[in-house]
Scaffold this active site. Structure first.
Site, mmCIF file in Angstrom:
data_model
loop_
_atom_site.group_PDB
_atom_site.id
_atom_site.type_symbol
_atom_site.label_atom_id
_atom_site.label_comp_id
_atom_site.label_asym_id
_atom_site.label_seq_id
_atom_site.Cartn_x
_atom_site.Cartn_y
_atom_site.Cartn_z
ATOM 1 C CG ASN A 157 59.189 53.217 -4.204
ATOM 2 O OD1 ASN A 157 58.862 54.053 -2.926
ATOM 3 N ND2 ASN A 157 58.902 52.243 -3.909
ATOM 4 C CB CYS A 179 59.120 53.608 3.173
ATOM 5 S SG CYS A 179 60.412 52.585 2.214
ATOM 6 C CG HIS A 180 58.420 47.845 4.198
ATOM 7 N ND1 HIS A 180 57.855 46.948 3.266
ATOM 8 C CD2 HIS A 180 59.904 47.579 3.155
ATOM 9 C CE1 HIS A 180 58.372 47.067 2.322
ATOM 10 N NE2 HIS A 180 59.449 47.639 1.978
ATOM 11 C CG HIS A 216 63.905 54.121 -1.060
ATOM 12 N ND1 HIS A 216 63.341 54.134 -2.048
ATOM 13 C CD2 HIS A 216 63.643 53.582 0.004
ATOM 14 C CE1 HIS A 216 62.373 53.626 -1.653
ATOM 15 N NE2 HIS A 216 62.257 52.817 -0.517
#
EC number: 3.2.1.67
Length: 465
Positions: A157, A179-180, A216
Site C-alpha cells: 500500500n 487486496c483481501h 479500499h
C-alpha cells in the site's frame, strides 16, 4: 518451467520484501499446501538477514513430510539477482519504517485530523505515497530489464499508486494488485444470508458479486447466491443491525481489536447510496469527509471501529521478530493455517491450471465507466492461461462516483508530484484530501513537518520553508 501430468515444475518466483514476517509466511503456507506447482522462491529484502531467516524457515517447511508443495527458498543480496529468470514477481514491502509511519498517522492528530489506517489516502497515505513511488520506479525499471515477461503481483500500500507507478514506468508490464478487503464483504454477505434467510455456512467464493471502484473504496452493486438477490437480503440485514452494529465474534470485536469493526460505517454508506461498500470500515472512513466518521476518537467509538496506532504495530513487529527466531531454530513449528489469500490460486490460473475470477487492481481500459482511462481501478478479472482480462463492471451511481473521482484525481496528482519532486503539486493533493479540513496555513505547516519526517526517502526534493 516444465509441465508434466497436470503439474508445473521449475517455476521461479521473485519475492521483493522477502524478509517479511507476514505476507511471506502466508505465501509459504499456501505454496506448501499446493502440490501442482513447484520451483524456487528467490527472496530479496533490503534487510538481507531477514530474507536469510525466511530462507531457513521456508526450506525447513519444504522438507516436512506433511507438506505437498516442494519449493527451494533462496535469499538474494541484490534486486537484480532475485529478478533474473523470474516467472512471477511478488512485491510486499514496507515503504520506510514504522518511524515514518508514526509521523504519517499521528502528526496530523495535533491538528485534529484522525486516521484509522493512514496507508492509502488522507495526509498519511499521501506522504507514504511520495516516498513509495520512487521505490516502485526502481522496481519497475529492474523488472523491465531482468524479467519483462514476468507476472507481477503487488500487495504493497498505497495499492492504487503502487500499481499505477509500475505501469507509468513500464507500460508493457503484466502487473496487478491484490487486496483481501472484498473477501471480508463476501463473508459478511454470507453472514447476512444466514441471519436473514437461515442458510448457513455459505463459502464466500459462492457469493457472486460485481465489484467496481478503487482499492479500499470498492463497491458492490450486484450480489447473488444461486437465485437469491443478496442486495435485498443485505438491506434487511443493515436495517436490523444499523444501530447496534454487527459483531460476529464477541471475543474478537471492535472494543478489543482495532482491526475489527461492527460494520456501522459500511451500513451507513449503504443506506446513503444503495450500493455496498466493500472494504473494512477503517479504510472506508478515510475516503470521505473527516467529520463523517473520523471527527475525533469519540466519533470513531460511536461508529464502532478503531484507530490502529503505530505503537501497536511496533509492538506487533517485536512479537513477529521473536516468532521468526523460534521458527528459524525449530523451537516453534510452522503451522499451515488458512491464510485467506488468493495469490497461489492466481499463479495456478495464469499457469493454465484452471480459470479463476476474482477482484484485482489494474489500469482502467473501459472496465469501469466514468473513471479516467489508465487510472488504476478495482474490478473482477478473469485469470486463465497467461492471460488476465478485467470484467466489464458498469458504472457507479453518480453520487458515489463523485466521491471516487476526487480520490482518483488526487492520486494522479500525487503520482505526478512524486515523479517531478514538486512540492507545490504535492501540497495541492494534500489539501484536496477529504480528511484535511484545516486552514491552508495549518495544512502547509503539517505538510512540511510530515515531509521533514520522511525526507531521507525524498531524494531531490526541496522542502519549502
Amino acid at each position: 518451467m516444465r509441465y508434466t501430468d497436470g503439474k508445473v515444475h521449475d517455476i521461479t518466483i521473485a519475492y521483493i520484501g522477502g524478509g517479511s514476517r507476514g505476507w511471506a509466511w502466508n505465501l509459504m503456507t499456501d505454496l506448501a499446501k499446493e502440490e501442482s506447482i513447484s520451483g524456487t522462491v528467490k527472496l530479496y529484502d533490503i534487510d538481507y538477514d531477514a530474507a536469510h531467516d525466511n530462507e531457513i524457515i521456508g526450506n525447513a517447511l519444504s522438507m516436512r513430510q506433511d507438506v505437498k508443495g516442494k519449493w527451494l527458498y533462496k535469499a538474494c543480496e541484490t534486486l537484480e539477482e532475485s529478478l533474473k529468470g523470474a516467472d512471477f514477481v511478488i512485491i510486499s514491502i514496507l515503504p520506510g519504517t514504522f518511524d515514518e509511519m508514526e509521523s504519517d498517522v499521528h502528526a496530523p492528530e495535533k491538528y485534529g485530523i484522525y486516521q484509522s489506517v493512514g496507508d492509502t489516502v488522507g495526509p498519511g497515505g499521501i506522504v507514504r505515497a511520495l516516498r513509495t513511488i520512487p521505490m516502485f520506479v526502481d522496481i519497475a525499471n529492474a523488472i523491465k530489464e531482468h524479467c519483462p515477461d514476468a507476472w507481477v503481483i503487488n500487495y504493497t500500500n498505497p495499492m492504487t499508486l503502487c500499481v499505477r507507478t509500475l505501469y507509468e514506468i513500464f507500460p508493457q508490464i503484466k502487473a496487478f494488485g491484490c487486496c483481501h478487503e472484498v473477501f471480508g464483504t463476501q463473508k459478511l454477505l454470507s453472514r447476512a444470508l444466514q441471519d436473514i434467510e437461515g442458510i448457513e455456512n455459505v463459502p464466500r467464493e459462492e457469493i457472486k458479486i460485481n465489484v467496481l471502484g478503487i482499492n479500499h473504496f470498492t463497491w458492490i452493486d450486484n450480489a447473488r447466491y444461486k437465485d437469491i438477490d443478496l442486495m435485498y437480503v443485505y438491506k434487511q440485514f443493515v436495517n436490523k443491525y444499523y444501530e447496534s452494529g454487527f459483531v460476529s465474534d464477541a471475543n474478537n470485536n471492535w472494543m478489543n481489536n482495532s482491526f475489527v469493526s461492527a460494520e456501522r460505517v459500511k451500513f451507513d454508506l449503504f443506506l446513503r447510496y444503495g450500493v455496498i461498500a466493500a472494504a473494512g470500515d477503517r479504510h472506508l472512513a478515510e475516503f470521505v469527509p473527516g467529520y463523517w466518521y473520523l471527527k475525533d476518537p469519540e466519533t470513531v467509538r460511536e461508529w464502532m471501529f478503531g484507530l490502529t496506532t503505530v505503537s501497536w504495530r511496533k509492538e506487533d513487529l517485536k512479537r513477529r521478530l521473536e516468532r521468526s527466531k523460534r521458527l528459524k531454530t525449530g523451537e516453534e513449528k510452522f503451522e499451515l493455517k488458512e491464510t485467506g489469500e488468493e495469490g497461489v490460486r492466481q499463479i495456478k490460473a495464469l499457469l493454465g491450471l484452471g480459470d479463476l475470477v476474482t477482484n484485482v487492481n489494474m489500469p482502467n481500459h473501459g472496465q469501469i465507466e466514468g473513471i479516467p482511462y489508465g487510472a488504476v481501478v478495482e474490478t473482477n478479472a478473469l485469470f486463465s492461461g497467461n492471460k488476465l482480462k478485467p470484467v466489464l463492471s458498469g458504472k457507479l451511481p453518480d453520487n458515489v462516483n463523485s466521491l471516487v473521482l476526487r480520490q482518483v484525481y488526487n492520486q494522479e496528482t500525487t503520482l505526478k508530484a512524486a515523479l517531478k519532486r514538486d512540492f507545490d503539486l504535492a501540497f495541492s493533493a494534500f489539501v484536496n484530501d477529504p480528511l484535511v479540513t484545516i486552514s491552508l496555513k495549518d495544512a502547509k505547516k503539517l505538510f512540511k513537518e510530515m515531509l521533514e519526517n520522511t525526507k531521507k526517502y525524498l531524494d531531490g526534493w526541496k522542502i519549502k520553508a
